[in-house]
Design an enzyme around this catalytic site. Sequence first.
Site, PDB file in Angstrom:
ATOM      1  CE  LYS A 211       3.532 -14.186   8.572  1.00  0.00           C
ATOM      2  NZ  LYS A 211       4.557 -14.372   9.610  1.00  0.00           N
TER       3      LYS A 211
ATOM      4  CB  CYS B  94     -14.293  11.655 -17.303  1.00  0.00           C
ATOM      5  SG  CYS B  94     -14.258  12.183 -15.572  1.00  0.00           S
TER       6      CYS B  94
END
EC number: 2.5.1.3
Length: 540
Positions: free
Chosen positions: A146, A465
Amino acid sequence: MVFTKEEVDYSLYLVTDSTMLPPGTTLCSQVEAGLKNGVTLVQIREKDIETKNFVAEALEVQKICKKYNVPLIINDRIDVAMAIDADGVHVGQDDMPIPMVRKLLGPSKILGWSVGKPSEVETLAKWGPDMVDYIGVGTLFPTSTKKNPKKSPMGPQGAIAILDALEEFKATWCRTVGIGGLHPDNIQRVLCQCVASNGKRSLDGISLVSDIMAAPDACAATKRLRGLLDATRYQFVECELNNTFPTTTSIQNVISQVSNNRPLVQHITNKVHQNFGANVTLALGSSPIMSEIESEVSELARIPNASLLLNTGSVAPIEMLKAAINAYNEVNRPITFDPVGYSATETRLCLNNTLLTYGQFACIKGNCSEILSLAKLNNHKMKGVDSSSGKTNIDTLVRATQIVAFQYRTVAVCTGEFDCVADGTFGGEYKLSSGTEGITAEDLPCVIIEDGPIPIMGDITASGCSLGSTIASFIGGLDSTGKLFDAVVGAVLLYKSAGKLASTRCQGSGSFHVELIDALYQLFHENKPEKWSASLKKFK
């Protein structure tokens, strides 16, 4: 040859482009190579060509399509389609209005429409089954075909929204083809993830240009694409994806494999977490490396039993993160994704959504706020990156975890006083058209892990974490007989039990850091899950 709408096979849809032909090939030779090896639908797309030449080209391609009994679609040019009596036309949002196209074509021709928004699905549903036969869903990923793209790539989540709209507006007759940026490295992930939320439909096929038209060996390229479509299984990690309820024996086996294989865990994580995460990883018999160097990710991913923890607490360069995801996905090594502060700021939201679109994750782990936001069940933007589930009940947290697992085809973990773990991998299986045959997010296996409140967990940095480090160590250490769900559940169960044990030994938040590492080391090396304090139960 006339094709009935019902018998059209949309699975491998070739769109031509005469500007990208390799030396020694022609448009017709590439099309025929594709048709010989599994292309099921052909569209001629020419934007810069005289009408006379377009007609001549279309007639040549039409002869080949008739030879292989495959429909020929013309892009945009209704006059050309009518002139050669093509099997159908595909138009975009800015082309001739659909009702007018249908009036010109008549009822028997195939009519396709490019769709990128749920509102466009609502429109085609109002028109009814006599108008649009199929839609091109996209653009899914960035694409060079595109020249001036008017729509931003939507990714698999955007495609899911389109499939959901088709179900919501009861456009049951309308078929779907994924378009834009599809290549062998992402096709299986797209087919696996792009399923309506009710489980009743998935994409009917994929549309490609360059992987066939620009291929020096279009026969081999098409065979590869056909193989991906027909495989029906996406083995994105080198371990078992089939889930059963984890037992103490299966978790013992996981720990034994981790201990024997000593996985390398690459951490791309925030600076606060790095030192503590490295020590947690070492306590679990694994080898940590803190690396954000793009040039070495491919080498690290190829080390036996390598595993990646991708934690977005600190925003690393996006191209480096993409390179890491691609490197681990390419060799089927597991990635644990921790979308820290998922929607806390627009920057984090954009980053996390970009990464979720870009790759396949073995595990997505987050706190209550992050998982609720990912599942679109959170009514407010996150404040900072800490968990704030408030009074959210366990049923809602389980539902959110199941939604994330279902949409991303992963094992999802929602942390809090109650940890929820849901398996949405479906064994890596995918099917064109039929989705998961009605299985929805709420049908997914989900377990609850609890060990009472451990308030001191929230008084130290990197406790959440480092659960990511634990999960990454466990799934990285699996061999081909290990089970992904067992590994994730085992990691969460161990971490919760170690946290409780450390809380009984510490004098405050400073000593809790040390005691947590010691407890992880002790429980891992003893390998007696039956003695761990955290409990494991099925949700309902």
